[in-house]
Design an enzyme around this catalytic site. Structure first.
Site, PDB file in Angstrom:
ATOM      1  N   ASP A  16       0.882  -1.169   0.000  1.00  0.00           N
ATOM      2  CA  ASP A  16       0.000   0.000   0.000  1.00  0.00           C
ATOM      3  C   ASP A  16       0.916   1.215   0.000  1.00  0.00           C
ATOM      4  O   ASP A  16       1.549   1.531   1.009  1.00  0.00           O
ATOM      5  CB  ASP A  16      -0.892  -0.025   1.258  1.00  0.00           C
ATOM      6  CG  ASP A  16      -1.710   1.265   1.432  1.00  0.00           C
ATOM      7  OD1 ASP A  16      -1.633   2.158   0.573  1.00  0.00           O
ATOM      8  OD2 ASP A  16      -2.420   1.357   2.459  1.00  0.00           O
TER       9      ASP A  16
ATOM     10  N   GLU B 210      -7.082   0.678  -4.736  1.00  0.00           N
ATOM     11  CA  GLU B 210      -7.120   0.570  -3.268  1.00  0.00           C
ATOM     12  C   GLU B 210      -8.457   0.038  -2.753  1.00  0.00           C
ATOM     13  O   GLU B 210      -8.471  -0.876  -1.914  1.00  0.00           O
ATOM     14  CB  GLU B 210      -6.791   1.938  -2.642  1.00  0.00           C
ATOM     15  CG  GLU B 210      -5.312   2.284  -2.796  1.00  0.00           C
ATOM     16  CD  GLU B 210      -5.004   3.765  -2.558  1.00  0.00           C
ATOM     17  OE1 GLU B 210      -5.897   4.508  -2.100  1.00  0.00           O
ATOM     18  OE2 GLU B 210      -3.859   4.163  -2.841  1.00  0.00           O
TER      19      GLU B 210
HETATM   20 MG    MG Z   1      -4.547   4.949   2.371  1.00  0.00          MG
END
Ligand code: MG
Ligand code: ADP
Length: 630
Positions: free
Chosen positions: A25, A183
């Protein structure tokens, strides 16, 4: 499907050995790396047990590079060499960036934006590469082996340039990108929503400086993003600022300098985070200049001073669901992402809006990295017969055609990877080059879409209008990157372009493009009808002029006058914007020239019988049949 070759060439891997791939991430405020071990996805901590790595890099004058907490500590003392939130600049050109709003010195240059540091010019790609290198090193330390395959997450609204920039950063860091995934999709995967649960999910992501809402539809193992929205300037930092203001008021502090304000903000942030698990906190801060803050803040007081921010997140959530035409009760599940969704006020607001509890079992800081790790694990060939998760392209891709119209080649929400070819032709007699303009967006007119690339196909042999067959192929790889190629099928003339980072679009602009696509659908359809009739009329006028020039002797005076009158009528209709009038005038001209066309045909056949090839003659007299439109 094994995408990772971990064994040496010639040696087959131990069948029981699992392949390891990382999930990363790459966040605006924090970045994380996760991996699946013994079937469980977990975020890897640093040597001090912290899984979050601040997305901060310091290029120190002594030549060293530090990443993470140590870099962040220099933010106030050495702002020009300490880069934070570089993700906001990914894929942007210098022209897109408002230099006055940034604490950096920008390099004056064209193309990709770059910051001037003690180590020379650093692009956001360089900064992201340094963060990725640190995460790769962390993984190597934790796993005892260097792992180079990774799935990296990007915001759903990232465009081609921003995705390409992320891939370039990974390449610089020595990581092979198995796939970029969105995401919100990663968050949904972390909750196992890909395991057969069909339906529409909302992902509510409140991070440090950004707020994103995505609506995903899951069907047959494919997530499509059906709407995204949010605010790139709304996040935990704003809650810190509200609490800092409250503390300053309580302590009677005015005229704080940069350093004191930073210390106050840091204290406010600690207090804010503590309030997520305690009903009240004591703040004791010594500003060093004889001034102090000593205050007790309750959860309710904090909720009151930040209520306007919470309300904004709910208003944006509501507007995204409206865009998606999804009432709150049509949503199968709500996923919370981002450290700021730990705040009880935010959770409560989401719960109230939906009338039921969001999914909160997983740590909201870690959920994206965990989903990425699960996807990486599957892509590295460990999934057994798990279906591979697929992604879709967020905006339609197409070409500019005559009249400034867009011909959509790949529709939005097509699952990737994908390739589609479509045939086009020339508009003018003897045309030897075609300009190819690749655009992205949902509108019918090129002027309302985003221009991605332009190139030319040259070397088309001279032919009558409409005779060339130009096949244009759009290919989108698994990361959403586009390559367009064009080939004239008769001659083999060939040209292609890969869409490379040029400049970025803000997430708002993409959301606007989607919204406008819906809002303007009727007006666009009228415009398209008008332009199509104009193009058709133009084409027939051209052909008629050419034919009259070539074979004027076949016409008697009344016939010639009739044709001229019909041509004048088209010209008059084309000055207006009534597409039906233009169509009628075009049909009238076609009718007026029917006899003439037959005479020309006869003449050609006589010429052909006199020894010329029927084929070449047929080309010369080919009428311009209206292409069938579906
Ligand atoms: Mg984030
Ligand atoms: P990003 O996606 O932008 O990298 P994160 O998801 O890491 O951001 O979120 C960072 C934000 O989360 C910061 O504003 C931080 O203060 C906030 N945060 C982290 N933990 C908590 C907590 N326990 N309570 C409230 N806010 C928190």
């Amino acid at each position: 499907m094994a995408l990772l070759q971990i064994s040496e060439p010639g040696q087959s891997p131990d069948p029981h050995q699992r392949r390891v791939a990382l999930g990363i991430d790459l966040g605006t405020t924090h970045s994380l790396v996760a991996v699946v071990r013994s079937g469980v996805a977990e975020c890897l901590p640093d040597s001090e047990g912290r899984v979050l790595l601040p997305s901060a890099v310091r290029y120190a004058p002594d030549g060293s590079i530090t990443v993470g907490w140590d870099a962040l500590a220099w933010r106030i003392d050495d702002p020009h060499n300490t880069v934070v939130s570089a993700k906001r600049l990914m894929g942007r050109s210098a022209a897109d960036v408002d230099a006055s709003a940034l604490p950096y010195v920008l390099e004056p240059r064209e193309g990709i934006v770059a910051l001037r540091t003690a180590h020379g010019a650093k692009t956001p790609i360089d900064v992201a590469a340094d963060i990725l290198r640190a995460l790769r090193q962390r993984a190597a330390d934790a796993l005892g082996e260097d792992v180079v395959g990774a799935v990296i997450t990007v915001p759903a609204y990232f465009d081609d340039a921003q995705r390409q920039a992320t891939k370039d950063a990974a390449r610089l860091a020595g990581l092979s990108v198995l796939r970029l995934i969105n995401e919100p999709t990663a968050a949904a995967v972390a909750y196992g929503l890909d395991q057969g649960a069909e339906g529409v999910y909302a992902v509510f992501d409140l991070g440090g400086g950004t707020f994103d809402v995505s609506v995903l539809r899951l069907s047959r193992g494919v997530f499509e993003v059906i709407a995204t929205g949010g605010d790139t300037a709304l996040g935990g930092d704003d809650f810190d600022a509200r609490l800092a203001d409250l503390l300053a008021r309580r302590a009677g502090l005015v005229g704080l300098d940069v350093r004191a304000r930073a210390a106050l903000l840091a204290a406010a942030r600690r207090a804010k985070e503590a309030l997520s698990s305690a009903p009240q906190v004591e703040v004791a801060l010594d500003l060093g200049d004889g001034r102090r803050v000593d205050a007790r803040v309750t959860r309710d007081e904090f909720a009151a001073c930040s209520a306007e921010l919470t309300a904004r997140t709910v208003a944006l959530l509501d507007s995204v669901l409206r865009d998606a035409a999804m009432p709150a009760d049509a949503i199968a599940g709500i996923v919370l992402v981002g450290g700021s969704t730990r705040m009880p006020v935010v959770r409560q607001a989401v719960r109230t809006y939906f009338g039921r509890a969001p999914l909160t079992d997983l740590d909201p800081d870690q959920v994206v990295a965990i989903g990425a790790a699960r996807q990486a694990h599957a892509l590295a060939g460990n999934a057994g017969d798990d279906p591979l998760l697929l992604d879709v392209i967020p905006l339609s891709l197409g070409l500019e055609t005559m009249g400034g119209l867009v011909e959509r080649v790949i529709a939005r929400n097509t699952t990737i990877p994908t390739a589609r070819a479509q045939d086009f032709t020339t508009f003018k007699d003897g045309q030897t080059a075609i300009a190819i303009h690749v655009v992205q967006g949902e509108r019918e007119l090129v002027s309302a879409c985003r221009s991605l690339a332009r190139f030319e196909l040259r070397g088309i042999p001279p032919m009558p209008a409409g005779a060339a067959r130009v096949r244009v192929t759009f290919q989108v790889d698994a990361d959403g990157l586009l390559e367009v190629s064009a080939q004239e099928l008769g001659s083999g003339a060939h040209a292609q372009v890969a869409v490379k980072p040029s400049y970025g679009l803000s997430d708002d602009a993409i959301a606007d493009m989607l919204r406008a696509g819906h809002a303007e659908a009727d007006a666009d359809a009228r415009q398209r009808a008008l332009r199509e009739e104009q193009v058709e009329a133009e084409r027939l006028l051209d052909a008629t002029r050419g034919a009259m020039h070539a074979d004027a002797d076949l016409l008697d005076d009344p016939a010639r006058d009739r044709i001229h009158a019909a041509m004048a009528a088209i010209a008059a209709a084309m000055r207006g914007d009534d597409h039906l009038a233009i169509r009628a005038a075009t049909a009238a001209l076609a009718q007026a020239t029917e006899g003439f066309a037959a005479q020309r045909m006869n003449r050609s056949i006589r010429q052909a019988l006199a020894g010329r090839s029927v084929d070449s003659v047929a080309d010369q007299i080919a009428p311009n049949p209206r292409e069938s439109k579906d």
